[in-house]
Motif scaffolding. Structure first.
Motif, short mmCIF file in Angstrom:
data_model
loop_
_atom_site.label_atom_id
_atom_site.label_comp_id
_atom_site.label_asym_id
_atom_site.label_seq_id
_atom_site.Cartn_x
_atom_site.Cartn_y
_atom_site.Cartn_z
N GLY A 130 0.81 -1.21 0.00
CA GLY A 130 0.00 0.00 0.00
C GLY A 130 0.84 1.26 0.00
N SER A 131 0.22 2.38 -0.30
CA SER A 131 0.89 3.68 -0.34
C SER A 131 0.88 4.34 1.04
CB SER A 131 0.20 4.60 -1.35
OG SER A 131 0.21 4.04 -2.64
N ILE A 132 1.89 5.17 1.28
CA ILE A 132 1.96 5.94 2.52
C ILE A 132 2.29 7.38 2.17
CG2 ILE A 132 2.62 3.99 3.99
CD1 ILE A 132 5.50 4.88 3.74
N GLY A 133 1.92 8.29 3.05
CA GLY A 133 2.18 9.71 2.83
C GLY A 133 1.42 10.54 3.83
N THR A 134 1.72 11.82 3.87
CA THR A 134 1.10 12.69 4.87
C THR A 134 -0.39 12.83 4.68
OG1 THR A 134 1.66 14.60 3.47
CG2 THR A 134 3.23 13.99 5.22
N SER A 135 -0.86 12.78 3.43
CA SER A 135 -2.30 12.94 3.18
C SER A 135 -2.96 11.65 2.71
CB SER A 135 -2.53 14.04 2.15
OG SER A 135 -1.91 13.72 0.91
N VAL A 136 -2.21 10.53 2.75
CA VAL A 136 -2.73 9.26 2.28
C VAL A 136 -3.30 8.46 3.45
CG1 VAL A 136 -2.15 7.06 1.18
CG2 VAL A 136 -1.12 9.17 0.34
N SER A 137 -4.50 7.92 3.26
CA SER A 137 -5.16 7.12 4.30
C SER A 137 -5.51 5.75 3.75
CB SER A 137 -6.44 7.82 4.78
OG SER A 137 -6.17 9.10 5.30
N THR A 138 -5.49 4.77 4.65
CA THR A 138 -5.91 3.41 4.30
C THR A 138 -6.99 2.97 5.28
OG1 THR A 138 -3.78 2.80 3.34
CG2 THR A 138 -5.22 1.00 4.04
N ARG A 139 -8.06 2.43 4.75
CA ARG A 139 -9.13 1.89 5.57
C ARG A 139 -9.42 0.46 5.13
NH1 ARG A 139 -7.71 5.57 7.92
NH2 ARG A 139 -8.88 7.38 8.74
N TYR A 140 -9.87 -0.32 6.09
CA TYR A 140 -10.20 -1.72 5.83
C TYR A 140 -11.71 -1.87 5.87
CZ TYR A 140 -5.24 -2.06 6.56
OH TYR A 140 -3.90 -1.87 6.45
N VAL A 141 -12.24 -2.50 4.84
CA VAL A 141 -13.69 -2.50 4.61
C VAL A 141 -14.21 -3.93 4.56
CG1 VAL A 141 -15.54 -1.78 3.04
CG2 VAL A 141 -13.50 -0.34 3.32
N LEU A 142 -15.26 -4.18 5.33
CA LEU A 142 -15.97 -5.46 5.28
C LEU A 142 -17.30 -5.21 4.58
CD1 LEU A 142 -15.99 -8.47 6.34
CD2 LEU A 142 -17.48 -7.61 8.16
N THR A 143 -17.60 -6.04 3.57
CA THR A 143 -18.85 -5.89 2.84
C THR A 143 -19.62 -7.21 2.83
OG1 THR A 143 -18.26 -6.59 0.58
CG2 THR A 143 -17.53 -4.38 1.29
N SER A 144 -20.89 -7.10 2.46
CA SER A 144 -21.68 -8.31 2.22
C SER A 144 -21.18 -8.96 0.93
CB SER A 144 -23.15 -7.94 2.08
OG SER A 144 -23.36 -7.21 0.87
N ASN A 145 -21.75 -10.11 0.56
CA ASN A 145 -21.32 -10.78 -0.66
C ASN A 145 -21.81 -10.08 -1.92
OD1 ASN A 145 -24.01 -11.45 -0.44
ND2 ASN A 145 -23.73 -13.63 -0.85
N GLY B 22 -21.37 -6.57 -2.01
CA GLY B 22 -20.60 -5.34 -2.04
C GLY B 22 -21.16 -4.20 -1.22
N THR B 23 -22.13 -4.47 -0.35
CA THR B 23 -22.64 -3.43 0.54
C THR B 23 -21.72 -3.31 1.76
OG1 THR B 23 -24.93 -3.85 -0.12
CG2 THR B 23 -24.60 -2.67 1.94
N ILE B 24 -21.27 -2.11 2.05
CA ILE B 24 -20.34 -1.89 3.15
C ILE B 24 -21.03 -2.16 4.48
CG2 ILE B 24 -18.90 -0.19 4.34
CD1 ILE B 24 -18.51 1.20 1.66
N LEU B 25 -20.38 -3.00 5.31
CA LEU B 25 -20.90 -3.33 6.64
C LEU B 25 -20.08 -2.68 7.74
CD1 LEU B 25 -21.53 -7.15 6.05
CD2 LEU B 25 -23.18 -5.28 5.84
N GLN B 26 -18.76 -2.67 7.57
CA GLN B 26 -17.86 -2.08 8.57
C GLN B 26 -16.69 -1.40 7.87
OE1 GLN B 26 -16.62 -4.62 11.88
NE2 GLN B 26 -18.47 -5.88 11.70
N VAL B 27 -16.21 -0.31 8.48
CA VAL B 27 -15.01 0.39 8.01
C VAL B 27 -14.10 0.55 9.22
CG1 VAL B 27 -14.05 2.46 6.95
CG2 VAL B 27 -16.30 1.62 6.23
N ALA B 28 -12.84 0.10 9.12
CA ALA B 28 -11.94 0.10 10.27
C ALA B 28 -10.56 0.63 9.86
CB ALA B 28 -11.81 -1.31 10.84
N THR B 29 -9.81 1.09 10.86
CA THR B 29 -8.45 1.56 10.62
C THR B 29 -7.44 0.42 10.69
OG1 THR B 29 -8.25 2.11 12.96
CG2 THR B 29 -8.96 3.88 11.47
N VAL B 30 -7.86 -0.74 11.20
CA VAL B 30 -7.02 -1.94 11.24
C VAL B 30 -7.84 -3.08 10.62
CG1 VAL B 30 -5.68 -1.22 13.24
CG2 VAL B 30 -7.82 -2.47 13.58
N PRO B 31 -7.18 -4.12 10.09
CA PRO B 31 -7.92 -5.21 9.43
C PRO B 31 -8.56 -6.20 10.40
CG PRO B 31 -5.57 -5.62 9.29
CD PRO B 31 -5.72 -4.27 9.93
N THR B 32 -9.37 -5.67 11.30
CA THR B 32 -10.11 -6.50 12.26
C THR B 32 -11.58 -6.11 12.23
OG1 THR B 32 -8.21 -6.78 13.74
CG2 THR B 32 -10.38 -7.11 14.69
#
Length: 278
Positions: free
Chosen positions: A82-97, A99-109
């Motif tokens: 993944g990319s890193i930088g001062t303005s770059v953000s990464t989020r981990y997303v759990l969706t239904s089968n 593609g509907t978003i169920l959870q958004v987290a800052t760590v892959p849990t």
């Protein structure tokens, strides 16, 4: 007779004693860049390499997978790159089968999962602000000035409440089935598998014995296939899994998760008869 009416000739070279051409219809053919041939273009396919014939959603990912990857309400994954930088953000997303978003987290849990369901997990990296990265949105609605999705990880979770037992050892697992194809040359078998997808029983009816089973989670499936002698690995040998079953034409139902608990088995106690002391 007609002359030069063959592939490779110019139509102007075609001749006959009496000949007439219709008006031309111009069509444009576009070749879809789709390496795994699932109907989803490669630039939108979040699950490249899906086996041919697998039912997929709008993102090229399977609607369902066999077995149970997790049996806990919390799932922790590993992320690299993944990319890193001062303005770059990464989020981990759990969706239904789908593609509907169920959870958004800052760590892959991801927490609070329940029941039996298939999910997609993805990482999204973006620069600056992002739109629609919230529960209830489709992942296709998420946007930013610079945004990139990882490939999706598709997994199945089978979580039953700890206090709930569907069956006890010693009872028969009796299920109900409906639908499916019928007719000459079509066979339906019922399979009980453990959480690793290993087949533990195969039955002609949705009925399984629990006598030789251990307590824990199991998943039941109905498998319909053409009975033309091409079905393989539909048997119990301690290692055959649901994913290894093949046939010329085969369909596997969605799984029904169930929990089997230790039961009260009847025991035979000896009767001792002794002379009564007077």
């Amino acid at each position: 007779s007609v002359n030069n009416l063959t592939a490779g000739q110019q139509i102007s070279a075609v001749s006959a004693n009496c000949l007439d051409w219709s008006d031309a219809l111009i069509i444009k053919a576009c070749i879809l860049n789709d390496k795994d041939r699932d109907g989803v273009p490669d630039d939108k396919d979040l699950c490249p390499g899906t086996p041919i014939g697998t039912p997929v959603n709008a993102y090229g990912c399977p609607y369902d997978v066999a077995g149970c990857d997790y049996t806990t309400s919390t799932v922790t994954l590993k992320a690299t790159g993944g990319s890193i930088g001062t303005s770059v953000s990464t989020r981990y997303v759990l969706t239904s089968n789908t593609g509907t978003i169920l959870q958004v987290a800052t760590v892959p849990t991801f927490n609070g999962l329940s029941g039996t369901a298939t999910y997609m997990a993805l990482a999204v990296t973006y620069d600056g602000s992002v739109n629609n990265l919230t529960a209830g949105q489709q992942i296709s609605a998420v946007s930013a000035n610079c945004l990139d999705w990882s490939d999706a990880l598709v997994f199945r979770v089978c979580v039953m409440p700890p206090a709930t037992c569907d069956y006890q050892i010693g009872q028969f697992i009796s299920l109900k089935s409906a639908g499916g194809s019928v007719g000459p040359g079509i066979t339906t078998k019922y399979v009980l598998a453990n959480t690793s997808g290993v087949i533990v029983q195969v039955s002609n009816q949705p009925l399984f014995s629990t006598t030789a089973l251990m307590p824990g989670m199991y998943v039941a499936y109905a498998i319909t296939y053409t009975d033309d002698g091409t079905v393989h690995n539909l048997s119990v040998n301690g290692s055959n899994t649901l994913q290894q079953i093949t046939a010329t034409c085969i369909n596997v139902s969605s799984g029904v998760g169930l929990r089997l608990c230790e039961g009260c088995l009847p025991k035979c106690l000896p009767i001792v008869v002794q002379r009564r002391v007077r």
